[in-house]
Design a protein around this motif. Structure first.
Motif, PDB file in Angstrom:
ATOM      1  N   PHE A 107       0.819  -1.200   0.000  1.00 22.13           N
ATOM      2  CA  PHE A 107       0.000   0.000   0.000  1.00 22.13           C
ATOM      3  C   PHE A 107       0.862   1.262   0.000  1.00 22.13           C
ATOM      4  N   GLN A 108       0.530   2.185  -0.896  1.00 22.34           N
ATOM      5  CA  GLN A 108       1.246   3.457  -0.969  1.00 22.34           C
ATOM      6  C   GLN A 108       0.241   4.594  -1.119  1.00 22.34           C
ATOM      7  N   LEU A 109       0.598   5.741  -0.592  1.00 13.27           N
ATOM      8  CA  LEU A 109      -0.264   6.918  -0.669  1.00 13.27           C
ATOM      9  C   LEU A 109       0.259   7.893  -1.719  1.00 13.27           C
ATOM     10  N   ASP A 110      -0.634   8.344  -2.583  1.00 11.65           N
ATOM     11  CA  ASP A 110      -0.297   9.421  -3.505  1.00 11.65           C
ATOM     12  C   ASP A 110      -0.425  10.759  -2.762  1.00 11.65           C
ATOM     13  N   PRO A 111       0.268  11.800  -3.215  1.00 12.15           N
ATOM     14  CA  PRO A 111       0.203  13.103  -2.523  1.00 12.15           C
ATOM     15  C   PRO A 111      -1.217  13.631  -2.278  1.00 12.15           C
ATOM     16  N   PRO A 112      -2.160  13.526  -3.240  1.00 10.49           N
ATOM     17  CA  PRO A 112      -3.518  14.014  -2.953  1.00 10.49           C
ATOM     18  C   PRO A 112      -4.184  13.269  -1.802  1.00 10.49           C
ATOM     19  N   HIS A 113      -3.906  11.950  -1.717  1.00 11.44           N
ATOM     20  CA  HIS A 113      -4.474  11.156  -0.630  1.00 11.44           C
ATOM     21  C   HIS A 113      -3.846  11.550   0.704  1.00 11.44           C
ATOM     22  N   SER A 114      -2.543  11.806   0.704  1.00 13.36           N
ATOM     23  CA  SER A 114      -1.878  12.252   1.929  1.00 13.36           C
ATOM     24  C   SER A 114      -2.456  13.577   2.412  1.00 13.36           C
ATOM     25  N   ASP A 115      -2.689  14.483   1.473  1.00 17.22           N
ATOM     26  CA  ASP A 115      -3.272  15.780   1.836  1.00 17.22           C
ATOM     27  C   ASP A 115      -4.657  15.603   2.440  1.00 17.22           C
ATOM     28  N   LEU A 116      -5.456  14.714   1.829  1.00 21.51           N
ATOM     29  CA  LEU A 116      -6.811  14.482   2.306  1.00 21.51           C
ATOM     30  C   LEU A 116      -6.806  13.909   3.719  1.00 21.51           C
ATOM     31  N   LEU A 117      -5.930  12.917   3.955  1.00 20.82           N
ATOM     32  CA  LEU A 117      -5.848  12.313   5.287  1.00 20.82           C
ATOM     33  C   LEU A 117      -5.318  13.319   6.313  1.00 20.82           C
ATOM     34  N   TYR A 118      -4.368  14.153   5.899  1.00 25.95           N
ATOM     35  CA  TYR A 118      -3.808  15.155   6.801  1.00 25.95           C
ATOM     36  C   TYR A 118      -4.887  16.142   7.250  1.00 25.95           C
ATOM     37  N   MET A 119      -5.690  16.589   6.315  1.00 21.33           N
ATOM     38  CA  MET A 119      -6.728  17.564   6.645  1.00 21.33           C
ATOM     39  C   MET A 119      -7.788  16.967   7.570  1.00 21.33           C
ATOM     40  N   LYS A 120      -7.986  15.656   7.483  1.00 21.51           N
ATOM     41  CA  LYS A 120      -8.956  14.988   8.342  1.00 21.51           C
ATOM     42  C   LYS A 120      -8.339  14.531   9.672  1.00 21.51           C
ATOM     43  N   GLY A 121      -7.015  14.595   9.769  1.00 20.90           N
ATOM     44  CA  GLY A 121      -6.354  14.055  10.955  1.00 20.90           C
ATOM     45  C   GLY A 121      -6.548  12.556  11.046  1.00 20.90           C
ATOM     46  N   ALA A 122      -6.680  11.902   9.875  1.00 27.86           N
ATOM     47  CA  ALA A 122      -6.942  10.459   9.814  1.00 27.86           C
ATOM     48  C   ALA A 122      -5.637   9.679   9.800  1.00 27.86           C
TER      49      ALA A 122
END
Length: 369
Positions: free
Chosen positions: A284-299
């Motif tokens: 499993f790897q995260l693309d930058p847009p997914h990292s941004d989305l998780l960061y904003m949610k604190g997920a």
């Protein structure tokens, strides 16, 4: 002098080619050491493990054991084994690096991998629930830390581990939704009692997964998403990036795709603030847009591998507590395993090849009594 038994194994046949074979001339040590016990295997749950992981744990070997989810009867105990005695019925999970197959007539097992099995639970039900049960318990309790009142989305809910994850989550007073990829899976999940909050048949809904989840949660999103799919048959279970190597002689190869990334984005969009995503995909790897989305949610993202409990002696107490609690819940019929069908030991190679066709329930090898 060794004991000769019948067992199924992965066997290297030529170069890097492997196949599953059943042999009647497998050697087992005749004497036990330390805390080992000898178990007459009555049933063994079949599962398509990541073959690259198995190979890395059994380096330079031409034969790799098959089957880790066993139920049987103690035949003999080692000199320092004190948890069980001959004649006790047990259920357990073998370490992935263990040198002996669980899919066999007999198996030598460390006693700390086993729990007592009540006679009221059949060997087939016990073997059919132990792997998925430990996996679901690990995902919900130790990885996701779910609490009563939260909302859980189980991807591929009709799988053996998905079914048990749903039951455990409901026992812990959470609202449970699940995805299905076929009408058969959706029908099975809709018949579940107590009923699920929502069964989402992927591809059928005109609304997106995001819309369904947000509507059911009042726009807040789900607190936890559990990836219970090893084969990603619903396209929603993990998949940021996948290796092109074959994971098993009995499993197809999966490749990453734009469609998978789109669906992964949908899953992350379903998460609530502070949500947890639990995946079983080791690549499993995260693309930058997914990292941004998780960061904003604190997920957060957690990796799920139930076999890590047995790779460290420091985790034996937690593992045994989890295994014993699972057996108690099955005995009390609070958790009911879903068995697709049983096969004899000789038919294990064919059953492993067809494992991905069994969309609902567990396939279990049972020996002739």
């Amino acid at each position: 002098m060794n004991v000769i038994i019948k067992a199924a194994e992965y066997v290297r046949v030529e170069g890097d080619q492997w196949e599953i074979q059943v042999s009647e001339e497998i050697d087992l040590p005749s004497s036990l050491t330390d805390h080992q016990v000898r178990v007459v295997v009555k049933a063994c749950g079949l599962a398509a493990h990541d073959f690259e992981v198995l190979r890395s744990l059994h380096q330079s070997k031409s034969r790799i054991p098959l089957g880790h989810e066993i139920s049987g009867v103690i035949k003999e105990v080692g000199p320092n084994a004190n948890l069980f005695k001959a004649g006790d019925e047990v259920v357990g999970l073998l370490p992935l690096n263990w040198p002996h197959s669980g899919c066999a007539a007999e198996c030598i097992v460390p006693e700390y991998c086993l729990a007592a099995k009540p006679s009221a639970i059949s060997h087939v039900d016990a073997a059919g629930c132990v792997g998925g049960g430990v996996r679901a318990y690990t995902a919900l309790h130790y990885a996701a830390h779910i609490c009563g009142g939260e909302t859980v989305l189980v991807c591929n809910g009709s799988s053996p581990e998905g079914t048990i994850a749903i039951q455990l989550a409901q026992l812990w007073n959470t609202r449970v939704m699940a995805t299905a990829s076929t009408h058969e899976e959706a029908t099975y999940l809709e018949s579940h009692r107590p009923p699920l909050t929502q069964v989402i048949e992927v591809g059928k809904y005109r609304r997106s997964l995001i819309d369904v989840c947000l509507e059911e949660t009042g726009g807040l999103g789900v607190d936890c998403i559990i990836d219970c799919g090893r084969d990603s048959r619903d396209g929603l279970a993990a998949g940021g990036s996948r290796s092109n190597k074959s994971s098993s002689p009995s499993s197809p190869t999966h490749g990453g795709s734009g469609s998978q990334k789109t669906r992964l984005h949908d899953l992350f969009s379903c998460l609530a603030v502070g949500g947890r995503f639990v995946t079983s995909d080791r690549n499993f790897q995260l693309d930058p847009p997914h990292s941004d989305l998780l960061y904003m949610k604190g997920a957060s993202v957690c990796f799920l591998n139930e076999h890590t409990w047995l790779l460290s002696s420091g985790q034996q107490g937690r593992f045994l507590h989890m295994l014993s609690d699972l057996v108690e819940k099955v005995h009390a019929k609070k958790v009911i395993p879903s068995i697709h069908h049983t096969v004899e030991l000789d038919h294990v190679p064919d059953a492993m090849q067809q494992l991905s066709d069994c969309v609902v329930g567990k396939v279990v090898m049972r020996t002739n009594d």
